[in-house]
Design an enzyme around this catalytic site. Structure first.
Site, PDB file in Angstrom:
ATOM      1  CD  GLU A 105      -2.897   1.086   2.387  1.00 23.54           C
ATOM      2  OE1 GLU A 105      -3.413   2.132   2.805  1.00 23.54           O
ATOM      3  OE2 GLU A 105      -3.159  -0.040   2.857  1.00 23.54           O
TER       4      GLU A 105
ATOM      5  CE  LYS B 251      -6.056  -1.361   5.896  1.00 20.41           C
ATOM      6  NZ  LYS B 251      -5.383  -0.493   4.911  1.00 20.41           N
TER       7      LYS B 251
ATOM      8  CG  ASP C 161       1.775 -15.835  13.999  1.00 22.06           C
ATOM      9  OD1 ASP C 161       1.022 -15.357  13.129  1.00 22.06           O
ATOM     10  OD2 ASP C 161       1.468 -16.822  14.695  1.00 22.06           O
TER      11      ASP C 161
ATOM     12  CG  HIS D 175      -3.932   6.461  -0.803  1.00 10.64           C
ATOM     13  ND1 HIS D 175      -3.203   5.509  -0.132  1.00 10.64           N
ATOM     14  CD2 HIS D 175      -4.632   5.802  -1.763  1.00 10.64           C
ATOM     15  CE1 HIS D 175      -3.452   4.313  -0.651  1.00 10.64           C
ATOM     16  NE2 HIS D 175      -4.317   4.474  -1.633  1.00 10.64           N
TER      17      HIS D 175
END
Length: 433
Positions: free
Chosen positions: A84, A270, A286, A384
């Site tokens: 991203e 998020k 992990d 973005h």
């Protein structure tokens, strides 16, 4: 050791090979370690085949490096593995904005993980609970006999807790083994201890043991990081107190939205994991366990809310903090198998799980502020899409030697960056050449 200076001006202007060479010089990386960032360092088929089942190949993602991080008075260059755009840039930008007050400060727990043992069919569940707790020291000793190496390095089972829970199947007795895992994530050690003492637990309780498994809700292994961002630093160019105050007010309003509404909190968190998970991937951790623990903790004993906290301090500056489980390790796992993961750890200059935990938490806080600041000012899409323009140019069919020129045309047009605009700029560029 951490690097001497994480402020790399013009780093983004360098070619990929020039960036590698610079980082190698700064972090003292060997030629072999640097090669692990190229195709020469890809996970081999034979190595991959030993890690999981039915292997057919490997899959690559970009490794980016976030700059400007000062944590506990040490400089860090932080590797991110993700697809991203804008994440690495935003985290680096926000890290730079808290340097006036010394950067990030950590206060982490000891690396204690929970191993759960589920006991059913107890003849009298309260009596069984008392019996287990009366034999706690004996059971702790049994656990520590399982992993003498961990004990040798200062870890091992520290305590055993017992609680009774109500379920659709009836009452269950659940034991929690509290295990100090030192520099390991701890799953293998904890699971082995739980399985090893299960027969003795059945004998003492009179019940039947079913599950013996680690919990990823690591409430005893929390990473905590805080930072202060002055009003000047929060302004657009770092020198306007009034503008900084406006932005801080907007950030706090955005935070209050996330703290009060789980729909917003989910996206808010998020954004935090946009930094934490890529570092976990880069360092062979992990990341599914880390994601699960973080989101669970955000709703632990309350409605799902923000992982971070933002407020004004008495000087009117922005103060941020984050607290979340961070089960990471430098012993065992992919970090010992994947050559690029080893190089990424070397770039960080860390030698303990605690160091990795604080780096990940600091990056999560920085990335969170990057998103909140953008939302409170120009909106999330402006920056973005500006950084996403290169991806859009490739999708439109631009060759490697055309991408920068096409993106330059799109930016100079002053129009909103869209796929249609990129396609038009590509046609214009090719028509003029």
């Amino acid at each position: 050791m951490a690097v001497n200076n994480s402020r790399l001006q013009g780093f983004y202007k360098l070619s990929v090979s020039e960036r590698r060479a610079l980082l190698a010089e700064i972090a003292g990386l060997s030629e072999e370690q640097v090669l692990a960032w190229s195709k020469n360092g890809e996970l081999s088929d034979s190595a991959a085949d030993k890690m999981i089942e039915n292997v057919v190949g490997t899959y690559s993602l970009p490794i980016g490096v976030a700059t400007n991080f000062i944590i506990d008075d040490e400089h860090y260059l932080i590797p991110f593995v993700l697809e991203e755009p804008s994440v690495v840039a935003a985290a680096s930008n926000m890290a730079k904005r808290c340097q006036k007050k010394g950067g990030f400060v950590s206060n982490n727990d000891d690396p204690v993980m929970i191993g759960q043992i589920q006991i059913v069919n107890c003849p009298d569940i309260n009596t069984s609970k008392e019996a287990i707790l009366s034999e706690k020291d004996y059971l702790i000793d049994l656990c520590n006999q399982v992993d003498p190496i961990l004990v040798k390095f200062g870890g091992g089972c520290r305590d055993i807790e017992a609680r009774i829970i109500e379920t659709q199947s009836g009452k269950m007795l659940v034991l929690h083994l509290l295990v100090d895992c030192r520099d390991a994530m701890g799953a293998n050690a904890v699971n082995t201890m739980a399985e090893s003492i299960a027969p003795k637990v059945e004998e003492i309780s009179g019940g039947t043991v079913i599950l013996r498994i680690i919990s990823n809700l690591a409430v005893h292994r929390l990473a905590r990081v805080s930072a202060i961002f002055t009003r000047e630093e929060m302004s657009d160019k770092g020198n306007n107190i009034e503008r900084g105050e406006e932005i801080i007010d907007g950030v706090i309003q955005a935070y209050h939205f996330a703290a009060a509404d789980p729909f917003r909190a989910t996206t808010h968190n998020k954004g935090i994991m946009n930094a934490i998970s890529p570092i976990a991937i880069a360092c062979g951790q992990d990341w599914r366990a880390i994601e699960s623990g973080a989101h669970s903790y955000a709703s632990h004993n309350r409605e799902y809310g923000s992982m971070s906290h933002w407020e004004k301090n008495e000087d009117g500056d922005l103060q941020g903090s984050i607290e979340l489980p961070m089960a990471v390790g430098l012993v065992g796992g992919a970090v010992r198998v994947h050559p690029a993961a080893q190089t990424n750890v070397a770039l960080l200059g860390i030698d303990s799980a605690n160091d990795l935990a604080k780096v990940m938490a600091a990056a999560g806080l920085a990335q969170n502020l990057g998103a909140l600041r953008a939302l409170a000012t120009v909106g999330i899409q402006a920056g973005h899409m500006k950084l996403h323009a290169r991806n859009m140019a490739v999708t439109a069919g631009a060759n490697d030697d055309e991408v920068d020129s096409v993106v330059g045309l799109a930016h100079s047009s002053g129009e909103r960056i869209t796929a249609k605009l990129i396609e038009e700029c590509l046609a214009t560029y090719r028509g003029s050449n």
